[in-house]
Design a protein around this motif. Structure first.
Motif, short mmCIF file in Angstrom:
data_model
loop_
_atom_site.label_atom_id
_atom_site.label_comp_id
_atom_site.label_asym_id
_atom_site.label_seq_id
_atom_site.Cartn_x
_atom_site.Cartn_y
_atom_site.Cartn_z
N ILE A 12 -16.71 4.91 -15.84
CA ILE A 12 -17.78 4.81 -16.85
C ILE A 12 -17.22 5.01 -18.26
CG2 ILE A 12 -19.87 5.93 -17.74
CD1 ILE A 12 -20.57 6.52 -14.73
N LEU A 13 -16.38 6.03 -18.43
CA LEU A 13 -15.78 6.30 -19.74
C LEU A 13 -14.90 5.13 -20.19
CD1 LEU A 13 -14.93 10.09 -19.34
CD2 LEU A 13 -16.62 9.10 -20.91
N ASN A 14 -14.05 4.63 -19.31
CA ASN A 14 -13.18 3.49 -19.64
C ASN A 14 -14.00 2.27 -20.03
OD1 ASN A 14 -10.52 4.42 -19.52
ND2 ASN A 14 -10.46 4.20 -17.30
N ASN A 15 -15.04 1.97 -19.25
CA ASN A 15 -15.86 0.79 -19.50
C ASN A 15 -16.69 0.88 -20.78
OD1 ASN A 15 -14.86 -0.43 -17.22
ND2 ASN A 15 -16.58 0.18 -15.93
N SER A 16 -16.88 2.09 -21.30
CA SER A 16 -17.69 2.27 -22.52
C SER A 16 -17.00 1.69 -23.75
CB SER A 16 -17.99 3.75 -22.76
OG SER A 16 -16.84 4.42 -23.24
N GLY A 17 -15.67 1.56 -23.69
CA GLY A 17 -14.93 1.08 -24.85
C GLY A 17 -14.63 2.15 -25.87
N HIS A 18 -15.14 3.35 -25.67
CA HIS A 18 -14.92 4.45 -26.61
C HIS A 18 -13.86 5.44 -26.11
CE1 HIS A 18 -18.27 3.26 -29.11
NE2 HIS A 18 -19.02 3.13 -28.00
N TYR A 19 -13.46 5.33 -24.87
CA TYR A 19 -12.51 6.26 -24.27
C TYR A 19 -11.48 5.50 -23.46
CZ TYR A 19 -16.20 9.61 -25.34
OH TYR A 19 -17.14 10.35 -25.97
N ARG A 20 -10.34 6.13 -23.32
CA ARG A 20 -9.32 5.64 -22.41
C ARG A 20 -8.89 6.82 -21.55
NH1 ARG A 20 -3.94 3.42 -24.80
NH2 ARG A 20 -5.47 2.44 -26.14
N VAL A 21 -9.16 6.74 -20.28
CA VAL A 21 -8.85 7.83 -19.36
C VAL A 21 -7.53 7.48 -18.66
CG1 VAL A 21 -9.62 9.14 -17.35
CG2 VAL A 21 -11.30 8.30 -19.02
N THR A 22 -6.63 8.41 -18.66
CA THR A 22 -5.36 8.19 -17.97
C THR A 22 -5.25 9.15 -16.79
OG1 THR A 22 -4.23 9.75 -19.44
CG2 THR A 22 -4.17 7.43 -20.07
N LYS A 23 -4.47 8.73 -15.81
CA LYS A 23 -4.28 9.55 -14.61
C LYS A 23 -2.90 10.19 -14.64
CE LYS A 23 -7.10 6.89 -11.41
NZ LYS A 23 -7.13 6.23 -10.11
N LYS A 24 -2.81 11.33 -14.03
CA LYS A 24 -1.53 11.99 -13.87
C LYS A 24 -0.65 11.15 -12.95
CE LYS A 24 0.55 16.34 -12.44
NZ LYS A 24 0.31 17.67 -11.89
N TYR A 25 0.62 11.03 -13.30
CA TYR A 25 1.57 10.25 -12.49
C TYR A 25 1.69 10.87 -11.11
CZ TYR A 25 6.00 8.65 -10.64
OH TYR A 25 6.97 8.14 -9.82
N GLN A 26 1.60 10.03 -10.11
CA GLN A 26 1.81 10.44 -8.73
C GLN A 26 3.03 9.68 -8.20
OE1 GLN A 26 -0.13 12.78 -7.01
NE2 GLN A 26 -1.02 13.08 -9.03
N ARG A 27 4.04 10.41 -7.80
CA ARG A 27 5.27 9.79 -7.32
C ARG A 27 4.99 9.06 -6.01
NH1 ARG A 27 11.03 12.83 -7.01
NH2 ARG A 27 12.20 11.16 -6.00
N LEU A 28 5.36 7.78 -5.97
CA LEU A 28 5.21 6.98 -4.76
C LEU A 28 6.44 7.14 -3.89
CD1 LEU A 28 3.94 3.64 -6.36
CD2 LEU A 28 2.57 5.44 -5.31
N GLU A 29 6.27 6.97 -2.60
CA GLU A 29 7.43 7.05 -1.71
C GLU A 29 8.30 5.81 -1.89
OE1 GLU A 29 8.76 7.82 2.87
OE2 GLU A 29 6.71 8.20 2.30
N TYR A 30 7.68 4.62 -1.95
CA TYR A 30 8.42 3.37 -2.17
C TYR A 30 7.70 2.54 -3.22
CZ TYR A 30 11.48 4.08 1.80
OH TYR A 30 12.43 4.58 2.64
N TYR A 31 8.47 1.92 -4.11
CA TYR A 31 7.90 1.06 -5.14
C TYR A 31 7.99 -0.40 -4.73
CZ TYR A 31 7.78 5.18 -8.02
OH TYR A 31 7.50 6.42 -8.50
N ASN A 32 9.01 -0.76 -3.97
CA ASN A 32 9.19 -2.12 -3.45
C ASN A 32 9.79 -2.01 -2.05
OD1 ASN A 32 8.58 -4.07 -5.70
ND2 ASN A 32 10.07 -2.76 -6.73
N THR A 33 9.57 -3.04 -1.27
CA THR A 33 10.20 -3.12 0.05
C THR A 33 10.79 -4.51 0.20
OG1 THR A 33 8.12 -3.78 1.08
CG2 THR A 33 8.67 -1.43 1.13
N GLY A 34 11.69 -4.66 1.14
CA GLY A 34 12.34 -5.94 1.36
C GLY A 34 13.49 -6.13 0.38
N GLY A 35 14.45 -6.97 0.72
CA GLY A 35 15.58 -7.23 -0.16
C GLY A 35 16.44 -6.01 -0.40
#
Length: 184
Positions: A12-35
């Motif tokens: 709701i806050l993001n869609n209002s155009g008046h706010y930008r909500v950011t999330k805390k970084y969550q470390r992923l186990e894998y970013y890409n697979t294959g190759g």
């Protein structure tokens, strides 16, 4: 508040155009697979210091994160990290504390062992830094031999580095190397 309620509120806050909500970084186990058949190891390096001059100022924090990547630039996963404070033996300037958040109490009595840095960098194919000239000069000044010897670079001379990686060039002109490569 439940997690779902928080997510809805953020939307709701993001869609209002008046706010930008950011999330805390969550470390992923894998970013890409294959190759993954040609995986190599790189390190992202960051240094904080008492100032900008590697001849006068001192390193106060060293952070490194290893990650797997391939020759196409795909990052697969983050590996272990290395982080440490170093007591510079002088008071940290106030503007550096404001910039970095690091104060005298945080570094007091801490020392980053050169052998630990060298061991961490062993087997690394590539070192990346946002401000590479700054970070590299502070790393080389603080840890003058061991860190680079372990990755197989015992000299900083361009000719030697080129030789270690299997090519040469004439003088300081990379154009000669490129022309020789194209013509052969």
């Amino acid at each position: 508040m439940q997690h779902e309620d928080i997510e809805n509120l953020a939307t709701i806050l993001n869609n209002s155009g008046h706010y930008r909500v950011t999330k805390k970084y969550q470390r992923l186990e894998y970013y890409n697979t294959g190759g993954e058949d040609d995986k190599m190891i790189a390190v992202f390096l960051d240094i904080e210091a008492t100032g900008l001059s590697y001849t006068q100022d001192k390193l106060i924090e060293l952070g490194m994160v290893k990650f797997e990547y391939n020759r196409h630039g795909s990052i697969f996963r983050l590996l272990d990290d290395f982080s440490g404070y170093q007591d510079p033996g002088i008071p940290i300037p106030e503007y550096i504390t404001k910039l970095s958040g690091i104060n005298d109490d945080m570094v007091r009595g801490h020392k980053i062992e050169e052998n630990s840095v060298a061991d961490y960098l062993q087997g690394v194919d590539l070192i990346i830094a946002h401000n590479a000239q700054f970070d590299r000069t502070f790393l080389e000044t603080t840890f003058p031999s061991k860190a680079w010897d372990k990755v197989g670079i015992s000299s900083r001379k361009l000719e030697y580095i080129a030789y270690k990686f299997g090519f040469f060039h004439e003088g300081h002109s990379i154009c000669n190397y490129q022309i020789q490569t194209i013509c052969s």
